[in-house]
Design a protein around this motif. Structure first.
Motif, short mmCIF file in Angstrom:
data_model
loop_
_atom_site.label_atom_id
_atom_site.label_comp_id
_atom_site.label_asym_id
_atom_site.label_seq_id
_atom_site.Cartn_x
_atom_site.Cartn_y
_atom_site.Cartn_z
N LEU A 18 -24.28 -32.52 7.49
CA LEU A 18 -24.29 -33.96 7.18
C LEU A 18 -22.89 -34.55 7.27
N GLU A 19 -21.87 -33.75 6.96
CA GLU A 19 -20.50 -34.25 7.11
C GLU A 19 -20.22 -34.59 8.57
N ALA A 20 -20.67 -33.73 9.47
CA ALA A 20 -20.48 -34.01 10.90
C ALA A 20 -21.25 -35.26 11.32
N VAL A 21 -22.43 -35.45 10.74
CA VAL A 21 -23.22 -36.65 11.06
C VAL A 21 -22.51 -37.90 10.57
N TRP A 22 -22.03 -37.87 9.30
CA TRP A 22 -21.39 -39.09 8.81
C TRP A 22 -20.07 -39.37 9.52
N ALA A 23 -19.34 -38.32 9.88
CA ALA A 23 -18.08 -38.55 10.61
C ALA A 23 -18.35 -39.16 11.98
N THR A 24 -19.39 -38.67 12.64
CA THR A 24 -19.75 -39.23 13.94
C THR A 24 -20.24 -40.67 13.80
N ALA A 25 -21.08 -40.91 12.79
CA ALA A 25 -21.57 -42.27 12.55
C ALA A 25 -20.43 -43.22 12.20
N LEU A 26 -19.46 -42.74 11.46
CA LEU A 26 -18.30 -43.57 11.13
C LEU A 26 -17.57 -44.00 12.40
N GLY A 27 -17.41 -43.05 13.32
CA GLY A 27 -16.76 -43.39 14.58
C GLY A 27 -17.56 -44.39 15.39
N THR A 76 -18.20 -31.63 14.20
CA THR A 76 -17.82 -32.96 14.67
C THR A 76 -17.09 -32.87 16.01
N VAL A 77 -16.13 -31.98 16.11
CA VAL A 77 -15.37 -31.82 17.36
C VAL A 77 -16.28 -31.27 18.45
N GLY A 78 -17.11 -30.28 18.10
CA GLY A 78 -18.03 -29.72 19.08
C GLY A 78 -18.97 -30.77 19.65
N TRP A 79 -19.52 -31.61 18.77
CA TRP A 79 -20.41 -32.68 19.22
C TRP A 79 -19.65 -33.68 20.10
N ALA A 80 -18.45 -34.02 19.71
CA ALA A 80 -17.67 -34.97 20.50
C ALA A 80 -17.39 -34.42 21.90
N GLY A 84 -19.05 -35.81 25.53
CA GLY A 84 -18.05 -36.41 26.40
C GLY A 84 -17.12 -37.40 25.72
N VAL A 85 -17.21 -37.52 24.41
CA VAL A 85 -16.31 -38.43 23.69
C VAL A 85 -14.89 -37.86 23.68
N GLU A 86 -14.79 -36.54 23.58
CA GLU A 86 -13.51 -35.84 23.68
C GLU A 86 -13.58 -34.90 24.87
N PRO A 87 -12.46 -34.71 25.55
CA PRO A 87 -12.48 -33.77 26.67
C PRO A 87 -12.65 -32.33 26.18
N PHE A 88 -13.39 -31.54 26.97
CA PHE A 88 -13.58 -30.13 26.67
C PHE A 88 -12.27 -29.38 26.89
N SER A 89 -11.98 -28.43 26.01
CA SER A 89 -10.79 -27.61 26.14
C SER A 89 -11.09 -26.23 25.58
#
Length: 123
Positions: A18-27, A76-80, A84-89
């Motif tokens: 849920l933390e990942a969900v709320w962080a993504t929703a915040l963005g 959160t980073v994995g989902w991003a 495609g919100v963040e580039p894969f590395s």
């Protein structure tokens, strides 16, 4: 009240998701100006905090918080990256794996008996 400490870990992991969900929703909320992402943020943030609060009744706060933040940040980073919100590395994936590995390591540590505040150093 939770039946077992294992239940506390399940609740903690759900709270981290849920933390990942709320962080993504915040963005996605554009500064809390878009109604649907703002509502998702508010609801999931409250549920995530509630779960963390329930979990710390049955495990050390430091461990619970580290797992909650670590797993939430990794998701959160994995989902991003996946969306495609963040580039894969590969380095990001390596560091995320390190976070998850450290959180899993905290789960594997034996539980120490709780001490009362002000009881002095452990023998």
């Amino acid at each position: 009240m939770l039946a077992k400490p294992a239940t506390a870990w399940i609740i903690l992991l759900a709270s981290a998701v849920l933390e990942a969900v709320w962080a993504t929703a915040l963005g996605l909320s554009d500064g809390l100006t878009r109604p649907l992402p703002t509502v998702v943020f508010l609801v999931t943030a409250a549920l995530s905090m509630q779960g963390l609060g329930m979990a710390v009744k049955h495990m050390p706060l430091g461990t619970a918080y580290a797992v909650w933040v670590g797993i939430g940040a990794a998701l959160t980073v994995g989902w991003a990256m996946a969306t495609g919100v963040e580039p894969f590395s590969l380095l990001k994936v390596l560091f995320i794996a390190g976070i998850v590995g450290c959180a899993a390591g905290l789960k594997m540590l034996p539980a120490a008996p709780a001490r009362r505040r002000g009881a002095g150093p452990a023998p």
